[in-house]
Design a protein around this motif. Structure first.
Motif, short mmCIF file in Angstrom:
data_model
loop_
_atom_site.label_atom_id
_atom_site.label_comp_id
_atom_site.label_asym_id
_atom_site.label_seq_id
_atom_site.Cartn_x
_atom_site.Cartn_y
_atom_site.Cartn_z
N VAL A 33 6.21 47.24 -25.55
CA VAL A 33 4.93 47.50 -26.53
C VAL A 33 3.64 47.31 -25.62
O VAL A 33 2.63 47.77 -25.31
N SER A 34 3.52 45.94 -25.26
CA SER A 34 2.33 45.43 -24.56
C SER A 34 2.14 46.10 -23.11
O SER A 34 0.94 46.51 -22.74
N ALA A 35 3.05 46.25 -22.50
CA ALA A 35 3.04 46.76 -21.15
C ALA A 35 2.75 48.11 -21.15
O ALA A 35 2.07 48.66 -20.24
N THR A 36 3.06 48.75 -22.11
CA THR A 36 2.98 50.25 -22.41
C THR A 36 1.59 50.42 -22.54
O THR A 36 0.79 51.44 -22.00
N ALA A 37 1.02 49.71 -23.75
CA ALA A 37 -0.51 49.70 -23.76
C ALA A 37 -1.53 49.66 -22.53
O ALA A 37 -2.33 50.10 -22.47
N TYR A 44 -6.09 55.50 -18.50
CA TYR A 44 -7.25 56.31 -19.36
C TYR A 44 -8.57 55.74 -18.64
O TYR A 44 -9.39 56.42 -18.26
N ALA A 45 -8.55 54.23 -18.16
CA ALA A 45 -9.89 53.63 -17.69
C ALA A 45 -10.15 54.40 -16.17
O ALA A 45 -11.43 54.54 -16.04
N ALA A 46 -9.03 54.86 -15.61
CA ALA A 46 -9.12 55.32 -14.24
C ALA A 46 -9.61 56.85 -14.33
O ALA A 46 -9.79 57.30 -13.31
N GLY A 47 -9.47 57.49 -15.45
CA GLY A 47 -9.68 58.88 -15.78
C GLY A 47 -8.38 59.68 -15.84
O GLY A 47 -8.71 60.90 -16.17
N ASN A 68 1.01 55.37 -30.95
CA ASN A 68 0.49 54.06 -31.40
C ASN A 68 -0.71 53.87 -30.48
O ASN A 68 -1.81 53.51 -31.34
N TRP A 69 -0.56 53.96 -29.33
CA TRP A 69 -1.71 53.86 -28.42
C TRP A 69 -2.87 54.73 -28.70
O TRP A 69 -4.07 54.28 -28.89
N VAL A 70 -2.53 56.11 -28.96
CA VAL A 70 -3.57 56.94 -29.08
C VAL A 70 -4.32 56.76 -30.36
O VAL A 70 -5.79 56.89 -30.54
N HIS A 71 -3.71 56.39 -31.46
CA HIS A 71 -4.04 56.07 -32.73
C HIS A 71 -5.04 54.95 -32.61
O HIS A 71 -6.08 55.04 -33.06
N SER A 72 -4.67 53.94 -31.88
CA SER A 72 -5.40 52.59 -32.10
C SER A 72 -6.61 52.82 -31.18
O SER A 72 -7.49 52.17 -31.66
N ARG A 73 -6.47 53.40 -30.20
CA ARG A 73 -7.65 53.75 -29.14
C ARG A 73 -8.39 54.81 -29.83
O ARG A 73 -9.65 55.13 -29.34
N LYS A 74 -8.11 55.49 -30.72
CA LYS A 74 -8.95 56.86 -31.42
C LYS A 74 -9.15 57.62 -30.18
O LYS A 74 -10.41 58.07 -30.09
N ALA A 75 -8.19 57.98 -29.39
CA ALA A 75 -8.49 58.76 -28.31
C ALA A 75 -7.85 60.10 -28.14
O ALA A 75 -7.77 60.84 -27.35
#
Length: 310
Positions: A33-37, A44-47, A68-75
């Motif tokens: 979970v942590s490594a995936t996030a 994402y930060a790299a573009g 979960n990542w998309v939802h938590s980052r509102k991305a």
């Protein structure tokens, strides 16, 4: 960063501006979970914007972790979500019922109301293509998917699918996913690429680093990858593989870049390629891969890699 003009114009599916997609195959298996996030944050930060997965990856955990990542980052409005169906044990095959059921499950796991790109994962000849395409059409009409793609299809089946789609006014495949690398050229270039060019669509190149072999980390069969996900790298150990690595080493020295970066640049140079789809189980691996996104090889370097990998 702008996509390759030829790839962009022939793709039929708009690529992300950043010509690298991340493969969710490792999420939920080689990556927790942590490594995936952290990997997705770095991408994402790299573009990076295009995230590719499948409903059967890690039994569905890959989609859950991405969702979960998309939802938590509102991305959600800023990423392209691509997934594949057809191989999950709860919804195998590509019958109309299976497609609808599998897609609904994907939407639930990814926590979204639509998929930007849905792929039929592998050819399932026991189900008529017309039935599968009709089901996809229903999903497109409802807004649950935006575009349709094919994964691991032959050139002949892609041509057949286009004929059926046009005759029946059904959705066309707008992109193809397929392994494509310096170590996996002939099946793509002899069969798939002629069809792709004829259909004026593009290819997302999966396994562009040949399961990690083209990073140069695996020189003997005893070299053990950190994850079982990369054990197939050992099948390339041998004369042909070493010839490619030697050519990569010369190009990498000229470019002052890594072997992997040069291998990805070779894939991106191909006119029909929309983007390589890369595996990265950590933020550190993402950093190594995204560093290659602007690398452009010289014509003589591309020619040398072409010769070595023939």
């Amino acid at each position: 960063m702008t996509p390759n003009d030829d790839a962009s114009s022939s793709a039929g599916f708009p690529p992300a501006r950043f010509r690298l997609a991340i493969d969710g195959n490792v999420f939920g298996w080689a990556s927790g979970v942590s490594a995936t996030a952290e990997a997705l944050d770095a991408f994402y930060a790299a573009g990076g914007r295009l995230i590719s997965t499948a409903d059967h990856y890690a039994g569905g955990r890959s989609e859950v972790m991405i969702g979960n990542w998309v939802h938590s980052r509102k991305a959600r409005s800023r990423v392209i979500l691509a997934t594949k169906i057809g191989r999950h044990p709860d919804a195998p095959g590509l019958s109309a019922r299976g497609i609808i059921s599998a897609t609904e499950a994907c939407l639930d796991r990814l926590q979204t109301d639509h998929l930007d790109l849905l792929s039929f994962d592998g050819d399932h000849p026991q189900t008529p293509l017309e039935e599968s395409l009709e089901a996809a059409g229903t999903l497109i009409e409802s807004g649950k998917i935006r575009a349709l793609a094919a994964s691991s299809y032959s050139g002949a089946r892609l041509m057949q699918a286009r004929q059926i789609a046009d005759e029946k006014a059904l959705p066309r495949f707008r992109a193809v996913f397929s392994p494509y690398s310096l170590m996996a050229r002939r099946p793509v270039e002899n069969d798939l690429l002629p069809a792709i060019r004829a259909l004026k669509i593009g290819i997302f190149a999966r396994l562009p680093l040949a399961n990690g072999f083209l990073t140069g980390e695996y020189r003997v069969r005893a070299d053990a990858p950190e994850s079982i996900m990369f054990t197939d790298a050992s099948k390339h150990v041998g004369r042909d593989g070493f010839r490619v690595l030697k050519a990569l080493e010369l190009v990498a020295a000229e470019q002052n870049a890594s072997l992997g970066a040069c291998a990805l640049a070779w894939v991106r140079s191909k006119p029909s390629v929309i983007a390589p789809v890369v595996r990265a189980a950590s933020a550190e691996q993402v950093a190594e891969l995204v560093a290659s996104a602007d690398l452009v090889l010289e014509p003589h370097q591309l020619a040398a890699l072409d010769r070595a990998s023939e």
